[in-house]
Design a protein around this motif. Structure first.
Motif, PDB file in Angstrom:
ATOM      1  N   THR A 127      10.937  -1.672  -7.710  1.00 39.54           N
ATOM      2  CA  THR A 127      10.099  -2.922  -8.076  1.00 39.54           C
ATOM      3  C   THR A 127       9.268  -3.300  -7.142  1.00 39.54           C
ATOM      4  O   THR A 127       8.300  -4.205  -7.414  1.00 39.54           O
ATOM      5  CB  THR A 127      11.327  -4.177  -8.284  1.00 39.54           C
ATOM      6  OG1 THR A 127      11.764  -4.650  -7.103  1.00 39.54           O
ATOM      7  CG2 THR A 127      12.484  -3.877  -9.186  1.00 39.54           C
ATOM      8  N   MET A 128       9.338  -2.986  -6.016  1.00 43.94           N
ATOM      9  CA  MET A 128       8.435  -3.363  -4.907  1.00 43.94           C
ATOM     10  C   MET A 128       8.594  -4.927  -4.447  1.00 43.94           C
ATOM     11  O   MET A 128       7.667  -5.446  -3.609  1.00 43.94           O
ATOM     12  CB  MET A 128       6.693  -2.984  -5.209  1.00 43.94           C
ATOM     13  CG  MET A 128       6.676  -1.381  -5.488  1.00 43.94           C
ATOM     14  SD  MET A 128       7.353  -0.336  -4.249  1.00 43.94           S
ATOM     15  CE  MET A 128       6.401  -0.582  -2.876  1.00 43.94           C
ATOM     16  N   ASP A 129       9.692  -5.345  -4.857  1.00 44.84           N
ATOM     17  CA  ASP A 129       9.922  -6.962  -4.728  1.00 44.84           C
ATOM     18  C   ASP A 129      10.845  -6.879  -3.432  1.00 44.84           C
ATOM     19  O   ASP A 129      11.934  -6.140  -3.594  1.00 44.84           O
ATOM     20  CB  ASP A 129      10.350  -7.489  -5.704  1.00 44.84           C
ATOM     21  CG  ASP A 129      10.785  -8.895  -5.559  1.00 44.84           C
ATOM     22  OD1 ASP A 129      10.044  -9.940  -5.697  1.00 44.84           O
ATOM     23  OD2 ASP A 129      11.891  -9.276  -4.784  1.00 44.84           O
ATOM     24  N   PRO A 130      10.481  -7.585  -2.379  1.00 44.40           N
ATOM     25  CA  PRO A 130      11.290  -7.387  -0.986  1.00 44.40           C
ATOM     26  C   PRO A 130      12.981  -7.988  -1.486  1.00 44.40           C
ATOM     27  O   PRO A 130      13.518  -7.439  -0.727  1.00 44.40           O
ATOM     28  CB  PRO A 130      10.836  -8.303  -0.198  1.00 44.40           C
ATOM     29  CG  PRO A 130       9.636  -9.087  -0.817  1.00 44.40           C
ATOM     30  CD  PRO A 130       9.447  -8.462  -2.239  1.00 44.40           C
ATOM     31  N   LEU A 131      13.039  -8.694  -2.392  1.00 47.81           N
ATOM     32  CA  LEU A 131      14.531  -9.213  -2.691  1.00 47.81           C
ATOM     33  C   LEU A 131      15.103  -8.363  -3.566  1.00 47.81           C
ATOM     34  O   LEU A 131      16.130  -7.937  -3.298  1.00 47.81           O
ATOM     35  CB  LEU A 131      14.241 -10.732  -3.408  1.00 47.81           C
ATOM     36  CG  LEU A 131      15.475 -11.237  -3.747  1.00 47.81           C
ATOM     37  CD1 LEU A 131      16.645 -11.516  -2.559  1.00 47.81           C
ATOM     38  CD2 LEU A 131      15.236 -12.614  -4.399  1.00 47.81           C
ATOM     39  N   ILE A 132      14.586  -7.722  -4.606  1.00 44.79           N
ATOM     40  CA  ILE A 132      15.107  -7.003  -5.698  1.00 44.79           C
ATOM     41  C   ILE A 132      15.461  -5.756  -5.133  1.00 44.79           C
ATOM     42  O   ILE A 132      16.366  -4.778  -5.278  1.00 44.79           O
ATOM     43  CB  ILE A 132      14.496  -7.103  -7.215  1.00 44.79           C
ATOM     44  CG1 ILE A 132      14.480  -8.651  -7.498  1.00 44.79           C
ATOM     45  CG2 ILE A 132      14.935  -6.294  -8.262  1.00 44.79           C
ATOM     46  CD1 ILE A 132      13.575  -8.760  -8.825  1.00 44.79           C
ATOM     47  N   GLY A 133      14.394  -5.134  -4.908  1.00 50.64           N
ATOM     48  CA  GLY A 133      14.312  -3.700  -4.230  1.00 50.64           C
ATOM     49  C   GLY A 133      14.178  -2.846  -5.043  1.00 50.64           C
ATOM     50  O   GLY A 133      13.555  -2.846  -6.194  1.00 50.64           O
ATOM     51  N   ALA A 134      15.002  -1.642  -4.924  1.00 49.91           N
ATOM     52  CA  ALA A 134      15.003  -0.345  -5.788  1.00 49.91           C
ATOM     53  C   ALA A 134      16.346  -0.386  -6.545  1.00 49.91           C
ATOM     54  O   ALA A 134      17.669  -0.802  -5.754  1.00 49.91           O
ATOM     55  CB  ALA A 134      14.844   0.809  -5.179  1.00 49.91           C
TER      56      ALA A 134
ATOM     57  N   ARG B   7       3.711  -3.993   5.140  1.00 50.79           N
ATOM     58  CA  ARG B   7       4.617  -5.158   5.641  1.00 50.79           C
ATOM     59  C   ARG B   7       3.369  -6.490   6.266  1.00 50.79           C
ATOM     60  O   ARG B   7       3.816  -6.930   7.187  1.00 50.79           O
ATOM     61  CB  ARG B   7       5.444  -4.909   6.737  1.00 50.79           C
ATOM     62  CG  ARG B   7       6.511  -3.953   6.248  1.00 50.79           C
ATOM     63  CD  ARG B   7       7.489  -3.409   7.491  1.00 50.79           C
ATOM     64  NE  ARG B   7       8.485  -2.487   6.979  1.00 50.79           N
ATOM     65  CZ  ARG B   7       9.497  -2.717   6.393  1.00 50.79           C
ATOM     66  NH1 ARG B   7       9.820  -3.986   6.114  1.00 50.79           N
ATOM     67  NH2 ARG B   7      10.474  -1.877   5.843  1.00 50.79           N
ATOM     68  N   GLY B   8       2.279  -6.500   5.417  1.00 49.27           N
ATOM     69  CA  GLY B   8       1.449  -7.389   5.795  1.00 49.27           C
ATOM     70  C   GLY B   8       1.452  -8.542   5.008  1.00 49.27           C
ATOM     71  O   GLY B   8       0.763  -9.463   5.185  1.00 49.27           O
ATOM     72  N   ARG B   9       2.427  -8.880   4.466  1.00 52.14           N
ATOM     73  CA  ARG B   9       2.680 -10.187   3.595  1.00 52.14           C
ATOM     74  C   ARG B   9       4.030 -10.964   4.456  1.00 52.14           C
ATOM     75  O   ARG B   9       4.933 -10.286   4.264  1.00 52.14           O
ATOM     76  CB  ARG B   9       3.337  -9.987   2.138  1.00 52.14           C
ATOM     77  CG  ARG B   9       2.169  -8.990   1.404  1.00 52.14           C
ATOM     78  CD  ARG B   9       0.958  -9.829   0.911  1.00 52.14           C
ATOM     79  NE  ARG B   9       0.279  -9.002   0.118  1.00 52.14           N
ATOM     80  CZ  ARG B   9      -1.128  -9.302  -0.257  1.00 52.14           C
ATOM     81  NH1 ARG B   9      -1.711 -10.393   0.568  1.00 52.14           N
ATOM     82  NH2 ARG B   9      -1.955  -8.804  -1.015  1.00 52.14           N
ATOM     83  N   SER B  10       3.595 -12.214   4.547  1.00 54.56           N
ATOM     84  CA  SER B  10       4.865 -12.832   5.129  1.00 54.56           C
ATOM     85  C   SER B  10       5.666 -13.533   4.354  1.00 54.56           C
ATOM     86  O   SER B  10       6.679 -13.953   4.880  1.00 54.56           O
ATOM     87  CB  SER B  10       4.107 -13.957   6.000  1.00 54.56           C
ATOM     88  OG  SER B  10       3.332 -14.721   5.449  1.00 54.56           O
TER      89      SER B  10
ATOM     90  N   GLU C 117       3.793 -13.922  -2.118  1.00 51.11           N
ATOM     91  CA  GLU C 117       2.497 -13.242  -1.935  1.00 51.11           C
ATOM     92  C   GLU C 117       2.338 -11.755  -2.362  1.00 51.11           C
ATOM     93  O   GLU C 117       1.196 -11.569  -2.513  1.00 51.11           O
ATOM     94  CB  GLU C 117       2.189 -13.615  -0.245  1.00 51.11           C
ATOM     95  CG  GLU C 117       1.960 -15.056   0.105  1.00 51.11           C
ATOM     96  CD  GLU C 117       1.825 -14.942   1.479  1.00 51.11           C
ATOM     97  OE1 GLU C 117       1.923 -14.079   2.377  1.00 51.11           O
ATOM     98  OE2 GLU C 117       1.565 -16.097   2.112  1.00 51.11           O
ATOM     99  N   CYS C 118       3.417 -11.048  -2.539  1.00 52.20           N
ATOM    100  CA  CYS C 118       3.405  -9.878  -2.968  1.00 52.20           C
ATOM    101  C   CYS C 118       2.759  -9.877  -4.230  1.00 52.20           C
ATOM    102  O   CYS C 118       3.019 -10.546  -5.221  1.00 52.20           O
ATOM    103  CB  CYS C 118       4.722  -9.121  -3.000  1.00 52.20           C
ATOM    104  SG  CYS C 118       5.526  -9.079  -1.214  1.00 52.20           S
ATOM    105  N   VAL C 119       2.123  -8.601  -4.659  1.00 57.36           N
ATOM    106  CA  VAL C 119       1.205  -8.584  -5.599  1.00 57.36           C
ATOM    107  C   VAL C 119       1.619  -7.726  -6.703  1.00 57.36           C
ATOM    108  O   VAL C 119       2.141  -6.541  -6.135  1.00 57.36           O
ATOM    109  CB  VAL C 119      -0.238  -8.016  -5.336  1.00 57.36           C
ATOM    110  CG1 VAL C 119      -1.193  -7.800  -6.648  1.00 57.36           C
ATOM    111  CG2 VAL C 119      -1.104  -9.365  -4.695  1.00 57.36           C
ATOM    112  N   ALA C 120       1.978  -7.903  -8.172  1.00 59.14           N
ATOM    113  CA  ALA C 120       2.089  -6.816  -9.137  1.00 59.14           C
ATOM    114  C   ALA C 120       3.445  -6.248  -9.084  1.00 59.14           C
ATOM    115  O   ALA C 120       3.728  -5.095  -9.361  1.00 59.14           O
ATOM    116  CB  ALA C 120       1.171  -5.885  -9.025  1.00 59.14           C
TER     117      ALA C 120
END
Length: 251
Positions: free
Chosen positions: A37-44, A95-98, A102-105
Motif C-alpha cells: 500500500t505504501m501507507d506507513p500505517l497499513i503497510g504490506a 522517508r522524507g515525509r514527516s 502527506e504521503c502521496v497516492a
C-alpha cells in the motif's frame, strides 16, 4: 488464468468484460494478492483484497472477498500478483515525509484507485513493480487509473482514455466566455486582463504590461505561459480567480 487458442495467456478476461460494461456502478474487488500500500500505517499484506467503487478505494485488506456476493462486486482473481500504487512517492520512499497524510497516492481507503498489478516475481518492491510498467509493459497484468483499466494483460484496453498530446494546445476562440475581462485582486494591486484570443496582460501596482503572455483554460484550471518563458497557473473558484497568492474578482 486461461490459455487461448493462440497459445497466449489471458488474464481474467471475463472480469475485464464486466468492468468495461459496468454501468450500474458495481464495486470491483481484486482479491488474494500481495498488496504494497505504501501507507506507513497499513503497510504490506499477503493474500489481501482491494475494493473500489468508481474512482475511490473503499477497502484494503484480507477477508473483504467474503462480502463480494452481498455487494454484487466484480471479482478479479489476483493470485500470484502484487498490487502497488501506480504513482510512486519518491519523497515518502526516502522517508522524507514527516506525517502520514502527506504521503502521496497510497493505496488507502479514501484515495483514488490508481494502481498497478504485476506478477510477484517482477515486484520485489514497489519501485521494481513500476519499473516493469516502464520497461516490460507486456508483463503488466493490469494498470487501473481512477477505477478504469488502462492496460490489461499487457495490452491497451479498448476505449481507454487518450493521453493528452504534447505541445501547446490549439488556440481557442473564447469569445463570450464569462471568464474574460479584467480580474482585480482585493488590494487593487494586480489587474489581470484575459482576452478572447488567449492572451493575458497584467498591470501591477499601476505598472502596465508588467507581465504578458498566453493562457489556456481547462475546466477550473488556467495555465499561463509568460512571454519571458516561465509557466504559472491559477484556479477558478466560484466567482474568484486564485493565482500566485492573489485572490481576484472580475472588475
Amino acid at each position: 488464468m486461461t490459455i487461448t487458442d493462440t497459445g497466449t495467456v489471458s488474464w481474467n478476461p471475463e472480469a475485464l468484460d464486466e468492468i468495461l460494461s459496468n454501468d450500474e456502478g458495481r464495486p470491483v474487488l481484486f482479491t488474494n494478492a500481495r498488496i504494497l500500500t505504501m501507507d506507513p500505517l497499513i503497510g504490506a499484506m499477503v493474500g489481501a483484497d482491494i475494493l473500489f467503487v468508481g474512482s475511490l478505494i473503499v477497502g484494503v485488506g484480507p477477508g473483504i472477498v467474503t462480502a463480494a456476493g452481498d455487494d454484487n462486486a466484480i471479482v478479479v482473481d489476483g493470485t500470484g500478483t502484487t498490487i502497488v500504487p501506480a504513482v510512486m512517492d519518491a519523497m515518502a520512499l526516502a522517508r522524507g515525509r514527516s506525517r502520514r497524510p502527506e504521503c502521496v497516492a497510497t493505496l488507502t481507503p479514501g484515495n483514488t484507485s490508481d494502481f498497478l498489478v504485476v506478477p510477484d516475481e517482477l515486484a520485489d518492491d514497489a519501485p521494481s513493480a513500476v519499473a516493469t510498467l516502464l520497461t516490460r509493459p507486456e508483463q503488466v497484468r493490469a494498470l487501473v487509473a481512477a477505477g478504469s483499466p488502462v492496460l490489461w494483460d499487457g495490452t491497451d484496453v479498448p476505449g481507454r482514455a487518450t493521453a493528452p498530446e504534447t505541445g501547446f494546445p490549439a488556440a481557442t476562440d473564447l469569445t463570450g466566455s464569462p471568464r474574460l475581462g479584467v480580474w482585480i485582486d482585493r488590494n487593487d494591486f494586480l489587474h489581470q486582463e484575459l482576452t478572447a484570443d488567449g492572451r493575458y496582460d497584467e498591470t501591477r501596482g499601476g505598472r502596465p504590461h508588467a507581465y504578458q503572455g498566453r493562457y489556456w483554460i481547462d475546466g477550473d484550471r488556467i495555465d499561463y505561459l509568460d512571454d519571458l518563458g516561465f509557466w504559472t497557473y491559477g484556479e477558478f473558484q466560484g466567482d474568484e480567480l486564485h493565482h500566485a497568492g492573489y485572490v481576484m474578482k472580475l472588475g
